[in-house]
Design an enzyme around this catalytic site. Structure first.
Site, mmCIF file in Angstrom:
data_model
loop_
_atom_site.group_PDB
_atom_site.id
_atom_site.type_symbol
_atom_site.label_atom_id
_atom_site.label_comp_id
_atom_site.label_asym_id
_atom_site.label_seq_id
_atom_site.Cartn_x
_atom_site.Cartn_y
_atom_site.Cartn_z
ATOM 1 N N THR A 9 1.084 -0.892 0.253
ATOM 2 C CA THR A 9 0.265 0.322 -0.322
ATOM 3 C C THR A 9 1.055 1.302 0.394
ATOM 4 O OG1 THR A 9 -1.829 1.416 1.111
ATOM 5 C CG2 THR A 9 -0.353 0.012 2.587
ATOM 6 N N ASN A 11 -0.824 4.269 0.664
ATOM 7 C CA ASN A 11 -1.681 4.650 1.663
ATOM 8 C C ASN A 11 -1.026 4.555 2.785
ATOM 9 O OD1 ASN A 11 -3.787 5.648 3.575
ATOM 10 N ND2 ASN A 11 -5.173 5.019 2.211
ATOM 11 N N HIS A 13 -2.079 6.442 5.451
ATOM 12 C CA HIS A 13 -2.769 5.562 6.958
ATOM 13 C C HIS A 13 -2.569 4.693 7.226
ATOM 14 C CE1 HIS A 13 -5.009 9.464 7.375
ATOM 15 N NE2 HIS A 13 -4.670 10.257 6.278
ATOM 16 N N ASP A 75 -7.224 -6.208 1.430
ATOM 17 C CA ASP A 75 -7.769 -5.444 1.095
ATOM 18 C C ASP A 75 -9.351 -5.430 1.603
ATOM 19 O OD1 ASP A 75 -9.093 -4.128 -1.840
ATOM 20 O OD2 ASP A 75 -10.289 -5.513 -2.094
ATOM 21 N N GLY A 167 -11.400 7.120 5.611
ATOM 22 C CA GLY A 167 -12.122 5.920 4.818
ATOM 23 C C GLY A 167 -14.055 6.408 5.403
ATOM 24 N N LYS A 189 -9.400 1.199 18.546
ATOM 25 C CA LYS A 189 -9.755 0.672 17.439
ATOM 26 C C LYS A 189 -9.538 -0.584 16.821
ATOM 27 C CE LYS A 189 -10.118 1.976 12.132
ATOM 28 N NZ LYS A 189 -9.703 2.755 11.004
ATOM 29 N N HIS A 194 -11.968 -4.129 11.549
ATOM 30 C CA HIS A 194 -11.535 -5.786 10.626
ATOM 31 C C HIS A 194 -9.826 -6.305 10.489
ATOM 32 C CE1 HIS A 194 -12.129 -2.046 8.452
ATOM 33 N NE2 HIS A 194 -11.788 -1.990 7.402
#
Length: 211
Positions: A9, A11, A13, A75, A167, A189, A194
Site C-alpha cells: 500500500t 496509503n 494512513h 483488501d 475512509g 480501533k 476488521h
C-alpha cells in the site's frame, strides 16, 4: 539483522495503522516493515478481482515477485446490508469521478462517504446494518501464499462523527457501542477493527513463515 517485509500500500494512513497492529510481532520477529511507496520497484496492481481475498492476493503476489521480499497485502471495504453488500470491493472508489480529477485521498474518501450517506438517507435506523471486511495475505518470493479474513459488525450513523481514522470510519458504529470508529483512539480501533482482526488471524502464519 532485521528481515524486511513490504506492505502493499502507498496509503500512509494504512501503513501507520498496519505498523501499529503488527507492532508486537515486528518486535518478536525483529522485522523491518516498509510501505510500497518506499520501494522504487513496487508495481501498481489493478484490483480486478471481485472478492477482497482475490484482490489482496493479486497485490501481495505482484509485490513479492517485484521486490524479492515477503509482501503483506490487504483488501478491505464496507458491506452495507441494504445495498446488497455494496460498496464492497468498490469501497475505495465508490464515488467514481465525483471527487474530481486529481483529487486527494482525503477528498476521495469524503466523496465516497457523502455518496453512501445520500444513498441510505431514507433507510430507517433498524435497517442500517453494515460490516467492515478485510482480507489479509502474505506472499513469499518463492510462491507460497497464505490468506485470512476478518470483519467487524456494526451500523451506519446518519452523519460523520470523530476526528480519527479514515475512509468510512466516521459513519461506522461497531455493534455494542454508540461511537463511530473515528471517535476511537488508535489502540481502541485496532483492538476491534476488521483489519486488526485479519492481521491477528494471520499472525501464526507470519511466525511460521518469517520466524
Amino acid at each position: 539483522m532485521s528481515a524486511r517485509v513490504v506492505l502493499a500500500t502507498r496509503n500512509e494512513h494504512k501503513v501507520h495503522e498496519l505498523r501499529r497492529i503488527l507492532a508486537d510481532l515486528v518486535e518478536e520477529l525483529d522485522l523491518e516493515v516498509v510501505g510500497a511507496g518506499e520501494l522504487a520497484e513496487a508495481p501498481e496492481v489493478p484490483e480486478t478481482e471481485v472478492t477482497f481475498l482475490g484482490n489482496a492476493r493479486l497485490k501481495a503476489v505482484a509485490l513479492a515477485r517485484a521486490s524479492g521480499l515477503p509482501a503483506l497485502a490487504d483488501d478491505s471495504g464496507l458491506a452495507v446490508e441494504v445495498l446488497g453488500g455494496s460498496p464492497g470491493v468498490f469501497s475505495a472508489r465508490w464515488s467514481g469521478s465525483h471527487a474530481g480529477v486529481g483529487a486527494s485521498r482525503a477528498q476521495v474518501d469524503r466523496a465516497n462517504l457523502d455518496l453512501l450517506l445520500e444513498q441510505v438517507a431514507d433507510v430507517p435506523d433498524e435497517h442500517r446494518a453494515a460490516a467492515f471486511v478485510c482480507a489479509a495475505v502474505l506472499a513469499l518470493p518463492d510462491g507460497r501464499v497464505d490468506g485470512v479474513q476478518g470483519r467487524v459488525e456494526g451500523s451506519l450513523a446518519r452523519a460523520p462523527r470523530g476526528e480519527h481514522g479514515f475512509g468510512y470510519d466516521p459513519v461506522f458504529v461497531p455493534t455494542g457501542d454508540t461511537r463511530t470508529l473515528a471517535e476511537y483512539t488508535d489502540e481502541e480501533k485496532n483492538a476491534v477493527s476488521h483489519r486488526g482482526n485479519a492481521f491477528r488471524a494471520l499472525a501464526p502464519v507470519l511466525r511460521e513463515r518469517l520466524g
